[in-house]
Design a protein around this motif. Structure first.
Motif, short mmCIF file in Angstrom:
data_model
loop_
_atom_site.label_atom_id
_atom_site.label_comp_id
_atom_site.label_asym_id
_atom_site.label_seq_id
_atom_site.Cartn_x
_atom_site.Cartn_y
_atom_site.Cartn_z
N GLU A 208 0.82 -1.22 0.00
CA GLU A 208 0.00 0.00 0.00
C GLU A 208 0.86 1.27 0.00
O GLU A 208 0.50 2.26 -0.64
CB GLU A 208 -1.00 0.01 1.16
N GLU A 209 2.00 1.22 0.70
CA GLU A 209 2.88 2.39 0.73
C GLU A 209 3.32 2.76 -0.67
O GLU A 209 3.20 3.91 -1.10
CB GLU A 209 4.15 2.08 1.55
N GLU A 210 3.81 1.73 -1.40
CA GLU A 210 4.28 1.95 -2.76
C GLU A 210 3.15 2.51 -3.63
O GLU A 210 3.35 3.40 -4.44
CB GLU A 210 4.78 0.63 -3.39
N ARG B 8 0.47 4.23 -2.68
CA ARG B 8 0.14 5.62 -2.33
C ARG B 8 1.19 6.58 -2.88
O ARG B 8 0.87 7.66 -3.34
CB ARG B 8 0.05 5.77 -0.81
N LYS B 9 2.45 6.15 -2.83
CA LYS B 9 3.53 6.99 -3.33
C LYS B 9 3.33 7.33 -4.80
O LYS B 9 3.53 8.45 -5.23
CB LYS B 9 4.88 6.27 -3.11
N THR C 92 -6.14 8.00 3.65
CA THR C 92 -5.18 7.14 4.35
C THR C 92 -5.88 5.97 5.02
O THR C 92 -5.29 4.93 5.24
CB THR C 92 -4.42 7.95 5.43
#
Ligand code: GDP
Ligand code: MN
Length: 379
Positions: free
Chosen positions: A347-349, A351-352, A363
């Motif tokens: 999910e981090e990747e 969102r980035k 978020t």
């Protein structure tokens, strides 16, 4: 799935439920021709639309000459009844009614069985009878494993008629109606009114049937009668593309993977004071074509002023989904605000990848819900 009265009457006739003679017509000329073919003095002209209460709306009229039938047909064709435009009328022999009764078989959720409903107060407004004098509606639960036995059909007939002359006709009529209901996977078979004529015979002069959509695949003769509304057509097309789509009439278009998450998303929108425009489950994959198709579907609804995309990345990874979204929005042109919430694998990747784009990124589910509602309400 609904069918018209004339189509339901064709099923009735096929199953030995007595109906009046009638012809379906698309023009006043055809109506006159039908009247002459029937060879009766008095005929009835009836609007064919997928809604009840046609009589009260002026969509059922009697006529006693070719000229009168023509003017009745002219008046009823093109009429708007509860949002449905009349493009066909049924011209039938008018019958001499002694009394009107109500009979229906439907699927009852409470007993999980077919339920027969009967009333001596048949005619135009059974809803009113149900509301004001519910004791005048008789209910008989039918065990689907046993079916409509002779004794049950007789019990039903005696609840409706005092005279053996009618009971004797009603027994086979009810058995046939039940057989039709079961064999065609109907969810409703309704006769309102079933009439006793002056000569004592029974006839169904109105007929209403609805069918279980999930069983249509085994009834091509029913399926071919499908006349979707604009909304139903959209839902049907969505189904063919592998989506589950239901229009709900609000302003926030939802694109979600998984039915449970889609329901939760709609609940959340409601919780924060917004109105979901639809339920849309796009299923597992994240490929851009699918997202483009889903976006087109959402944007074809002119009520949509905000889109909320809520994706759980399980097997599908969130960065793939984000790439898919970016790819898709190169094709879809819209200035409607889009809120995206991605959660799960990578999910981090994901969102980035969305940072600095036109998308509003949520978020958490709550954050995305609040953002979407705010944008939708123009705050
Ligand atoms: P609905 O209002 O959409 O349920 O349409 P119906 O077909 O039930 O017709 C409404 C009413 O019109 C019936 O309850 C009857 O009283 C009347 N009606 C329908 N057909 C005839 C007919 O052939 N003869 C007479 N006298 N009345 C009819
Ligand atoms: Mn009716």
């Amino acid at each position: 799935m609904k069918v018209h009265e004339y189509q339901a009457k064709a099923f009735f006739a096929q199953y030995g439920v007595p109906v009046d003679r009638s012809v379906v017509c698309k023009t006043p000329d055809e109506a006159v021709e039908a009247y002459e073919k029937l060879g009766v003095d008095k005929a009835v002209v009836k609007a064919q639309v997928h809604t009840g209460g046609r009589g009260k709306a002026g969509g059922v009229k009697l006529g006693t000459s070719a000229a009168e039938i023509r003017s009745r047909a002219e008046a009823i064709l093109g009429m708007n009844i509860k949002g449905f435009t009349v493009d066909r009328v049924l011209v039938g022999e008018a019958v001499d009614i002694a009394s009107e009764y109500y009979v229906s078989i439907l699927v009852d959720r409470k007993s999980k069985c077919p339920l027969m409903m009967l009333s001596r107060e048949g005619g135009m407004d059974i809803e009113q009878v149900a509301r004001e004098t519910p004791e005048k509606i008789e209910k008989i639960v039918i065990d689907p494993l046993v079916g409509m036995t002779d004794f049950l059909a007789r019990e039903a007939a005696f609840r409706l008629f005092d005279d053996m002359a009618q009971v004797k006709q009603a027994v086979p009529l009810f058995k046939n109606l039940y057989r039709l209901f079961i064999e065609k996977d109907a969810s409703l078979a309704e006769i309102n009114p079933l009439v006793k004529l002056k000569d004592g015979s029974l006839k169904a002069i109105d007929a209403k049937m609805t069918f279980d959509d999930n069983a249509l695949f085994r009834h091509p003769d029913v399926a071919e009668l499908f006349e979707p509304t604009a909304e139903e057509r959209k839902e049907h097309e969505a189904k063919e593309k592998g989506f589950s789509y239901v229009n709900l009439g609000g302003e926030i278009g939802c694109m979600v993977n998984g039915a449970g998450l889609a329901m939760a998303t709609m609940d959340m929108i409601k919780l924060y004071g917004g109105e979901p425009a639809n339920f849309l489950d796009i299923g597992g994959s994240s490929n851009p074509e699918k997202i483009v198709e889903a976006m087109k579907l959402l944007l074809s609804d002119k009520h949509v002023n905000t889109v909320l995309i809520n994706i759980f990345g399980g097997i599908t990874r969130c960065d793939d989904v984000a790439k898919g979204l970016l790819e898709a929005f190169k094709v879809v042109e819209t200035d409607i605000p889009i809120v995206i919430r991605l959660t799960g694998t990578n999910e981090e990747e994901g969102r980035k990848l969305l940072e600095g784009t036109q998308f509003h990124v949520g978020t958490s589910m709550a954050d995305a819900g609040r953002k979407a509602v705010k944008l939708s309400l123009g705050k």
